[in-house]
Design an enzyme around this catalytic site. Structure first.
Site, PDB file in Angstrom:
ATOM      1  N   TRP A 196       0.850  -1.198   0.000  1.00  0.00           N
ATOM      2  CA  TRP A 196       0.000   0.000   0.000  1.00  0.00           C
ATOM      3  C   TRP A 196       0.881   1.241   0.000  1.00  0.00           C
ATOM      4  O   TRP A 196       1.714   1.412   0.901  1.00  0.00           O
ATOM      5  CB  TRP A 196      -0.912   0.007   1.238  1.00  0.00           C
ATOM      6  CG  TRP A 196      -2.031  -0.985   1.143  1.00  0.00           C
ATOM      7  CD1 TRP A 196      -1.915  -2.356   1.117  1.00  0.00           C
ATOM      8  CD2 TRP A 196      -3.438  -0.703   1.042  1.00  0.00           C
ATOM      9  NE1 TRP A 196      -3.164  -2.927   1.003  1.00  0.00           N
ATOM     10  CE2 TRP A 196      -4.117  -1.943   0.962  1.00  0.00           C
ATOM     11  CE3 TRP A 196      -4.184   0.480   1.021  1.00  0.00           C
ATOM     12  CZ2 TRP A 196      -5.505  -2.037   0.850  1.00  0.00           C
ATOM     13  CZ3 TRP A 196      -5.579   0.392   0.930  1.00  0.00           C
ATOM     14  CH2 TRP A 196      -6.227  -0.855   0.839  1.00  0.00           C
ATOM     15  N   TYR A 216      -3.112   5.008  -3.201  1.00  0.00           N
ATOM     16  CA  TYR A 216      -4.185   5.372  -2.260  1.00  0.00           C
ATOM     17  C   TYR A 216      -3.841   6.660  -1.526  1.00  0.00           C
ATOM     18  O   TYR A 216      -3.307   6.628  -0.422  1.00  0.00           O
ATOM     19  CB  TYR A 216      -4.346   4.206  -1.271  1.00  0.00           C
ATOM     20  CG  TYR A 216      -5.499   4.294  -0.281  1.00  0.00           C
ATOM     21  CD1 TYR A 216      -6.807   4.490  -0.704  1.00  0.00           C
ATOM     22  CD2 TYR A 216      -5.276   4.138   1.081  1.00  0.00           C
ATOM     23  CE1 TYR A 216      -7.854   4.539   0.202  1.00  0.00           C
ATOM     24  CE2 TYR A 216      -6.314   4.182   2.006  1.00  0.00           C
ATOM     25  CZ  TYR A 216      -7.603   4.385   1.551  1.00  0.00           C
ATOM     26  OH  TYR A 216      -8.639   4.424   2.456  1.00  0.00           O
ATOM     27  N   ARG A 233      -9.697  11.911   1.280  1.00  0.00           N
ATOM     28  CA  ARG A 233      -9.860  10.470   1.223  1.00  0.00           C
ATOM     29  C   ARG A 233     -10.837   9.971   2.289  1.00  0.00           C
ATOM     30  O   ARG A 233     -10.971  10.560   3.336  1.00  0.00           O
ATOM     31  CB  ARG A 233      -8.476   9.809   1.432  1.00  0.00           C
ATOM     32  CG  ARG A 233      -8.397   8.384   0.954  1.00  0.00           C
ATOM     33  CD  ARG A 233      -6.971   7.856   1.048  1.00  0.00           C
ATOM     34  NE  ARG A 233      -6.537   7.730   2.440  1.00  0.00           N
ATOM     35  CZ  ARG A 233      -5.275   7.548   2.804  1.00  0.00           C
ATOM     36  NH1 ARG A 233      -4.319   7.501   1.899  1.00  0.00           N
ATOM     37  NH2 ARG A 233      -4.961   7.432   4.084  1.00  0.00           N
ATOM     38  N   ASP A 234     -11.493   8.844   1.977  1.00  0.00           N
ATOM     39  CA  ASP A 234     -12.449   8.198   2.899  1.00  0.00           C
ATOM     40  C   ASP A 234     -13.538   9.174   3.329  1.00  0.00           C
ATOM     41  O   ASP A 234     -13.793   9.375   4.515  1.00  0.00           O
ATOM     42  CB  ASP A 234     -11.701   7.633   4.121  1.00  0.00           C
ATOM     43  CG  ASP A 234     -12.508   6.548   4.843  1.00  0.00           C
ATOM     44  OD1 ASP A 234     -13.548   6.104   4.300  1.00  0.00           O
ATOM     45  OD2 ASP A 234     -12.118   6.160   5.952  1.00  0.00           O
ATOM     46  N   ASP A 277     -12.386   2.299  -2.471  1.00  0.00           N
ATOM     47  CA  ASP A 277     -13.601   2.916  -1.908  1.00  0.00           C
ATOM     48  C   ASP A 277     -14.020   4.243  -2.537  1.00  0.00           C
ATOM     49  O   ASP A 277     -15.156   4.682  -2.353  1.00  0.00           O
ATOM     50  CB  ASP A 277     -13.491   3.166  -0.388  1.00  0.00           C
ATOM     51  CG  ASP A 277     -13.622   1.881   0.415  1.00  0.00           C
ATOM     52  OD1 ASP A 277     -13.851   0.812  -0.202  1.00  0.00           O
ATOM     53  OD2 ASP A 277     -13.491   1.943   1.649  1.00  0.00           O
ATOM     54  N   TRP A 331     -21.961  -3.714  -1.976  1.00  0.00           N
ATOM     55  CA  TRP A 331     -22.028  -2.257  -2.092  1.00  0.00           C
ATOM     56  C   TRP A 331     -22.551  -1.883  -3.487  1.00  0.00           C
ATOM     57  O   TRP A 331     -23.672  -1.371  -3.622  1.00  0.00           O
ATOM     58  CB  TRP A 331     -20.636  -1.675  -1.805  1.00  0.00           C
ATOM     59  CG  TRP A 331     -20.523  -0.180  -1.749  1.00  0.00           C
ATOM     60  CD1 TRP A 331     -21.428   0.739  -2.190  1.00  0.00           C
ATOM     61  CD2 TRP A 331     -19.410   0.567  -1.219  1.00  0.00           C
ATOM     62  NE1 TRP A 331     -20.946   2.024  -1.971  1.00  0.00           N
ATOM     63  CE2 TRP A 331     -19.717   1.946  -1.380  1.00  0.00           C
ATOM     64  CE3 TRP A 331     -18.186   0.229  -0.636  1.00  0.00           C
ATOM     65  CZ2 TRP A 331     -18.844   2.958  -0.971  1.00  0.00           C
ATOM     66  CZ3 TRP A 331     -17.314   1.242  -0.237  1.00  0.00           C
ATOM     67  CH2 TRP A 331     -17.653   2.591  -0.396  1.00  0.00           C
ATOM     68  N   ASN A 347     -12.455  -5.993   2.213  1.00  0.00           N
ATOM     69  CA  ASN A 347     -13.701  -6.532   2.727  1.00  0.00           C
ATOM     70  C   ASN A 347     -13.551  -8.041   2.964  1.00  0.00           C
ATOM     71  O   ASN A 347     -12.427  -8.542   3.038  1.00  0.00           O
ATOM     72  CB  ASN A 347     -14.872  -6.191   1.797  1.00  0.00           C
ATOM     73  CG  ASN A 347     -16.166  -6.087   2.581  1.00  0.00           C
ATOM     74  OD1 ASN A 347     -16.850  -7.075   2.817  1.00  0.00           O
ATOM     75  ND2 ASN A 347     -16.501  -4.869   3.021  1.00  0.00           N
ATOM     76  N   LYS A 349      -5.554  -6.455   1.076  1.00  0.00           N
ATOM     77  CA  LYS A 349      -5.493  -5.940   2.456  1.00  0.00           C
ATOM     78  C   LYS A 349      -4.635  -6.880   3.305  1.00  0.00           C
ATOM     79  O   LYS A 349      -4.921  -8.071   3.383  1.00  0.00           O
ATOM     80  CB  LYS A 349      -6.911  -5.894   3.037  1.00  0.00           C
ATOM     81  CG  LYS A 349      -6.980  -5.597   4.524  1.00  0.00           C
ATOM     82  CD  LYS A 349      -6.714  -4.147   4.860  1.00  0.00           C
ATOM     83  CE  LYS A 349      -6.707  -3.937   6.391  1.00  0.00           C
ATOM     84  NZ  LYS A 349      -6.602  -2.513   6.733  1.00  0.00           N
TER      85      LYS A 349
END
Ligand SMILES: *[C@@H]1O[C@H](CO)[C@@H](O)[C@H](O)[C@H]1NC(C)=O
Ligand SMILES: *[C@@H]1O[C@H](CO)[C@@H](O)[C@H](O)[C@H]1NC(C)=O
Ligand SMILES: *[C@@H]1O[C@H](CO)[C@@H](O)[C@H](O)[C@H]1NC(C)=O
Length: 387
Positions: A80, A115, A120-121, A168, A216, A255, A342
């Site tokens: 990441w 990312y 962000r988020d 996301d 989602w 997820n 992840k």
């Protein structure tokens, strides 16, 4: 060049082999799965975090699970790159993957997550980043982050890269316009991702835009909205660079959905995307109709233990085990690979169930009990590595 006698005997021995003549043009086939025949390079960053997990098992005298941790340490996972400081992780990955290439003579695929969008988020806020659009963040994202990311990646044409773009973010654009921060972030996200696509057009780099997950964007009402948004961003990228393209989409990043549900969870009852394979199969025709490439990679790094959630929306440190090992053996042409994106053990945020009475640390921080749990509940079980 073979002498003609040898060539003839070769043809006699293998009558169905098509022997290319020297005049055959050597244009590379266009639709190639970049993961095929590659080693999934295992990065030292995650391996070091897992040293603690191994020690924890050894202290308990649990040699089997300690040996399973070694297996995880040798499994290729994504690196990441979540801020400007993290860009040096690309150089480290390149150096390590090259060393592995020299040692084994096997082609390496280096897996990266890009990312660092401004704002962000926008819906949860647990993973807010370093740039704010109110503060010139989009320009800084482009010049301080994306341009440097692209420069680092382009320095290694001897390696292959798979890059997941901005987990996301477009999911929030598609379904969270009711959240004011997401609504204002929308044009920033679109332009930022389009810019990243346009800057990362290299022959050995495959881009996968994050497409959230089946629970989602996989609902029947959301599938056409998702395809329309992805098409919009890709078209914008093409205005920045003619012919810019992507390989496809990454799903289930961070997820817990299974690739193949067995049995399917009750909360998926009304969804065509009741597992990630069906999400990919459900979304693909919409992408195809919008002329958007429809290949997928699916994060099963924490998908090994099914049916642990009360609700599909539970996203934080859900009880989980490692899922299938990364593989191109996916059972469908549209899924390039199952992957581990992840890193299990890095917390989703200070939320979710306790383990042995212990709560989760903040987003991104190491939670060793979680990693231990993922080892124990891996499905299929992890083979131990004893040497
Ligand atoms: C990079 O891409 C070129 C052109 O598609 C291909 O010929 C070459 O084999 C690739 N190199 C690696 C390391 O994948
Ligand atoms: C779904 O609900 C039924 C009825 O309550 C229950 O028996 C079953 O175990 C549930 N399935 C899963 C996968 O949780
Ligand atoms: C794709 O386009 C074809 C031809 O117009 C149409 O029949 C089909 O329903 C479309 N599929 C989706 C998923 O939109």
């Amino acid at each position: 060049m073979l002498p003609s006698v040898a060539l003839l005997s070769l043809l006699a021995a293998a009558p169905f082999t098509v022997v290319a003549t020297p005049t055959t043009p050597t244009t590379p086939p266009k639709d190639v799965n970049p993961f095929l025949g590659k080693n999934y390079y295992a990065n030292s960053h995650y391996s070091k975090e897992l040293d603690q997990t191994k020690v924890a098992f050894l202290k308990k005298g649990d040699l089997l699970n300690a040996a399973r941790v070694t297996t995880v340490q040798r499994t290729g996972t994504f690196v990441w790159v979540s801020n400007v400081a993290g860009l040096s992780g690309i150089d480290t990955a390149i150096a390590e993957a090259r060393a592995e290439l020299r040692r084994t003579r096997k082609q390496q695929i280096v897996q990266l997550v890009l990312y660092d969008l401004p704002d962000r988020d926008c819906s949860a806020g647990d993973s807010a980043g370093e740039f704010s659009s109110a503060n010139g963040g989009l320009q800084r994202y482009k010049t301080e982050f994306v341009d440097k990311f692209a420069k680092a990646v382009s320095s290694a044409p001897d390696l292959t890269f798979a890059i997941v773009l901005e987990p996301d973010s477009l999911g929030n654009v598609i379904t969270n316009q009711g959240i004011p921060f997401c609504a204002t972030a929308t044009p920033i996200y679109e332009e930022g991702i389009a810019y990243a696509i346009s800057k990362l057009q290299f022959p050995n780099v495959s881009l996968y835009i994050d497409a959230a997950h089946g629970g989602w964007l996989g609902w029947a009402d959301n599938l056409p909205l998702a395809a329309a948004e992805f098409s919009k961003v890709l078209k914008l990228a093409q205005t920045f660079k003619k012919g810019a393209t992507i390989r496809g989409f990454a799903t289930d990043v961070s997820n817990f959905n299974p690739y193949i549900a067995n049995p399917r969870a009750n909360y998926t009852e009304w969804s065509p995307s009741y597992d990630e394979k069906n999400y990919a199969l459900s979304l693909a025709p919409f992408l195809q109709n919008a002329s958007v490439p429809h290949h997928f990679i699916i994060d099963v790094g924490r998908s090994g233990l099914q049916n642990q959630r009360e609700e599909w929306g539970d996203w934080c440190n859900v009880k989980a085990g490692y899922g299938e090992r990364p593989t191109t053996d996916t059972g469908t042409d549209i899924v390039d690979s199952l992957v581990w994106v992840k890193p299990a053990g890095e917390s989703d945020g200070a939320c979710g169930p306790l383990i042995d009475g212990e709560g989760a640390p903040g987003a991104g921080q190491w939670w060793d009990k979680y990693a231990q749990q993922a080892v124990k509940f891996a499905n299929p079980p992890l083979a131990p590595t004893w040497w």
